[in-house]
Design a protein around this motif. Sequence first.
Motif, short mmCIF file in Angstrom:
data_model
loop_
_atom_site.label_atom_id
_atom_site.label_comp_id
_atom_site.label_asym_id
_atom_site.label_seq_id
_atom_site.Cartn_x
_atom_site.Cartn_y
_atom_site.Cartn_z
N GLY A 17 9.70 6.43 45.39
CA GLY A 17 9.40 5.22 46.12
C GLY A 17 8.67 5.49 47.42
N ALA A 18 8.82 6.70 47.97
CA ALA A 18 8.09 7.03 49.20
C ALA A 18 6.61 7.10 48.87
N THR A 19 5.78 6.62 49.79
CA THR A 19 4.34 6.73 49.57
C THR A 19 3.89 8.17 49.78
N VAL A 20 2.72 8.47 49.23
CA VAL A 20 2.16 9.82 49.32
C VAL A 20 0.82 9.72 50.02
N LYS A 21 0.77 10.22 51.25
CA LYS A 21 -0.48 10.14 52.00
C LYS A 21 -1.43 11.25 51.53
N ARG A 22 -2.62 10.84 51.18
CA ARG A 22 -3.63 11.82 50.74
C ARG A 22 -3.82 12.87 51.83
N PRO A 23 -3.73 14.14 51.48
CA PRO A 23 -3.81 15.17 52.52
C PRO A 23 -5.25 15.47 52.92
N ASN A 24 -5.41 15.83 54.18
CA ASN A 24 -6.66 16.43 54.65
C ASN A 24 -6.58 17.95 54.48
N GLY A 25 -7.73 18.56 54.40
CA GLY A 25 -7.71 20.02 54.32
C GLY A 25 -9.09 20.60 54.08
N GLN A 26 -9.14 21.91 54.00
CA GLN A 26 -10.39 22.62 53.73
C GLN A 26 -10.63 22.70 52.23
N THR A 27 -11.88 22.48 51.86
CA THR A 27 -12.28 22.67 50.46
C THR A 27 -13.67 23.31 50.46
N LEU A 28 -13.98 23.98 49.38
CA LEU A 28 -15.32 24.54 49.22
C LEU A 28 -16.04 23.68 48.18
N PRO A 29 -16.94 22.78 48.64
CA PRO A 29 -17.61 21.90 47.67
C PRO A 29 -18.44 22.74 46.69
N PRO A 30 -18.62 22.22 45.46
CA PRO A 30 -19.39 22.97 44.46
C PRO A 30 -20.76 23.36 45.01
N GLY A 31 -21.10 24.62 44.89
CA GLY A 31 -22.41 25.09 45.32
C GLY A 31 -22.52 25.41 46.80
N ALA A 32 -21.52 25.00 47.60
CA ALA A 32 -21.58 25.25 49.04
C ALA A 32 -21.20 26.68 49.35
N SER A 33 -21.70 27.19 50.48
CA SER A 33 -21.32 28.54 50.88
C SER A 33 -20.27 28.51 51.99
N GLU A 34 -20.08 27.34 52.59
CA GLU A 34 -19.07 27.19 53.63
C GLU A 34 -18.18 26.01 53.33
N PRO A 35 -16.92 26.08 53.75
CA PRO A 35 -16.01 24.99 53.42
C PRO A 35 -16.25 23.75 54.28
N SER A 36 -15.77 22.62 53.78
CA SER A 36 -15.76 21.37 54.53
C SER A 36 -14.33 20.99 54.81
N PHE A 37 -14.16 20.05 55.76
CA PHE A 37 -12.84 19.55 56.08
C PHE A 37 -12.80 18.05 55.84
N GLY A 38 -11.76 17.58 55.22
CA GLY A 38 -11.62 16.13 55.02
C GLY A 38 -10.55 15.84 53.98
N PRO A 39 -10.44 14.55 53.60
CA PRO A 39 -9.42 14.17 52.62
C PRO A 39 -9.67 14.84 51.27
N SER A 40 -8.61 15.23 50.61
CA SER A 40 -8.73 15.80 49.27
C SER A 40 -9.41 14.81 48.34
N LYS A 41 -10.34 15.31 47.53
CA LYS A 41 -11.01 14.47 46.53
C LYS A 41 -10.45 14.70 45.13
N ARG A 42 -9.51 15.63 45.01
CA ARG A 42 -8.97 15.95 43.69
C ARG A 42 -7.44 15.95 43.75
N LEU A 43 -6.90 14.77 44.07
CA LEU A 43 -5.44 14.64 44.19
C LEU A 43 -4.84 14.40 42.81
N ASP A 44 -3.76 15.09 42.53
CA ASP A 44 -3.22 15.11 41.17
C ASP A 44 -1.68 15.01 41.22
N HIS A 45 -1.11 14.67 40.08
CA HIS A 45 0.35 14.70 39.92
C HIS A 45 0.70 15.90 39.04
N GLU A 46 1.97 16.27 39.02
CA GLU A 46 2.47 17.25 38.05
C GLU A 46 3.84 16.77 37.57
#
Lengths: 435, 435
Positions: free
Chosen positions: B177-206
Amino acid sequence: MTAEKGSRSWVESANGHPDFPLANLPLGVFSRDGDEPRGGVAIGNFILDLRAACEAGLFGGEALSAAQAASGNSLNAFFALGATARKSLRGALQELLGEGNSQRERLKGMGESLLQPMDRCQMHVPAKVGDYTDFYVGIHHANNVGKLFRPDNPLLPNYKYVPIGYHGRASTIDVSGATVKRPNGQTLPPGASEPSFGPSKRLDHELELGIWIGQGNARGESIPIGEASGHVAGFCLLNDWSARDLQAWEYQPLGPFLSKSFATSVSPWVVTPEALEPFRCAQPPRPEGDPQPLPYLYDEQDQQHGALDIELEVLLLTDAMREKGLPAQRIALSCTRNMYWTVAQMVTHHSVNGCSLQPGDLFGSGTLSGSSADSLGSLLEITQGGKQPLELASGETRTFLEDGDEIILKARCRREGQASIGFGECRGRVIPASS
Amino acid sequence: MTAEKGSRSWVESANGHPDFPLANLPLGVFSRDGDEPRGGVAIGNFILDLRAACEAGLFGGEALSAAQAASGNSLNAFFALGATARKSLRGALQELLGEGNSQRERLKGMGESLLQPMDRCQMHVPAKVGDYTDFYVGIHHANNVGKLFRPDNPLLPNYKYVPIGYHGRASTIDVSGATVKRPNGQTLPPGASEPSFGPSKRLDHELELGIWIGQGNARGESIPIGEASGHVAGFCLLNDWSARDLQAWEYQPLGPFLSKSFATSVSPWVVTPEALEPFRCAQPPRPEGDPQPLPYLYDEQDQQHGALDIELEVLLLTDAMREKGLPAQRIALSCTRNMYWTVAQMVTHHSVNGCSLQPGDLFGSGTLSGSSADSLGSLLEITQGGKQPLELASGETRTFLEDGDEIILKARCRREGQASIGFGECRGRVIPASS
């Protein structure tokens, strides 16, 4: 700040004490003769009993509230109060224990009811650890370990962007002096196609700085880099005992687990940010070509003043040395300037996804090796994965730790014109595995 | 065991209840109208208030001690009592709530002072979690994820020998019942040589089974496989929320960290081993050519009877479905027979190095995907790493979770001739990242 007012105490053993002069005043949790553990402050060869001091009316105002919060069987409540309360208590303690205190004769008269002889006391883990996180910010260690696996490309691409860390086991954090039972586990012997089960044959130490978290952050709210150092309650030494053979077999793809979770040792005294203030320094410049930290990890004040200059030492005492009456042998001398990331950067990174830090959480820095052969913080590095045995003055050699071996970590801060302070010791002796 | 004596309760809503008939009797911690959280037992549409039941003198002997231990704001003390006390309480509850109870009119007369309407109550995380460990025992998940990285060699060599696990973050465990806030963090976008910072674009459940630890083990002493199931207090559903883009960038070499530590959700009801006893089964035979478990992980009784047959379900409810009045859509149907290791094997392995487990420790099983396309426990698997969008009945598609999406996990046990029981729900809705 009263730290510079006077450096001498009426507690004579504090003056010139290598670890606990008046300028230090670290907090810990102690007991004596099996009584209830309670908070105390190290001063020379004594522990000031905070509960007794409160009851004797030696504190007032915010210092009293802080001392009361630190009087229980863990420092969590004290850590939760944050920096202002901690500084008030420090000021009151420096006044109370300073040479110029007009009440010194009355205080001396209280004898052991106020000042317990440290050598008659037992120390405890100073806080109830909610979560323990181990980082990997020692760049020489990361390089050295990486070289063992990937000689041409030791550092992974994320290392210079991400303060790498992972979750550790909180239930097996011990205070200095607890024995370390050699763990059993699965290993893949060299050349074998199937794993074996038994005692680890590659037991190792790791020299780390421990960081105690003070005030936490609300869930979902990250800690800005400019505020991060305000969330640190203090520092200790930490030995991240590691079974290298278990680690090599288990760690892919989710990281170290049983190779670390059997034991982590910490030194008992929490050295405060105030005591370390004179030993702050600029973060060493990044090597040419390294990226700058991403903006969320960059703060000019942190870069200029957020690093620590603490000398770190590893000693080894074997059964043969004990039998021959030889002292423990130093096997590494390093320092905290080998951290690629500051403590503030570790705090901010940990919380940037909204993860809540809580008072009493513990961070390990990761192994703080230096760049030279005599500054390596683990046997894995010293012996190059067990290939180059370490020769000891006792005539023995070591690749990894043997039963009976004791590892002693020490730390000291020195700077011209400042009273030196120390961390005390983080000791642990290896005992045989369960059969 | 009184479980088979009679399956009907005088609490009418329990009879035929999909989750909470008399045969289940899971424990949890609830509150109402903001009052103090306390222990309760689910029965039909009600929660039996254990403190009220103790005060009304409805229990005696060991059942009373167990009920008192379960009456506080966490179940840790109850978990610490172990199986005998838990079974006594279960027997007393089945007697108390059974159709044949001669005091039923008096009990009914107690009304809401004894039985709180579940829909008026708030549930809480049922225990204070000391340490949380996430395993990886879902072999189809390990295979599916491995294939995304290593198509020819998806499973690492250790998988069939080691119940792989890693330490997770205890401070961010939430109740359903608790909400899940989308996390911010570092990611390496496809093809990039340096990471970016921002909200996760690939949020998943398990989709995972959660395991609550009961009695712990002494430090340095491992738990033999034949005794391991006795250390389990109960089971729940667990959603190991995962930010795949953060994970891919951060996880080498020490494993997942911020990609998981922002949130873990659990269902509030602790389903006991006694309730699950009829749904035990043999561990599915290992595929031809797989090694047998090492002796410390092998117990004939555990192999014959230590696995669980629990049906698991994942549903997705999007904002568009809510607006159109559509029900949540099932996106996976799996079961716990997809576990390559039994729960007993997980417990024994975790303690084999001397690591102390404690009452209230939590294990996650790892994602429990099946072998078919409609049984996959994460979007990473369903969409093959985001390459094959999932088409929803609402006309939408999903690669990963969007803000407003709610994941609902459910679990049910069915067997001919047995009352079905369920776990209740583990829900969490994604809310936007902090800016």
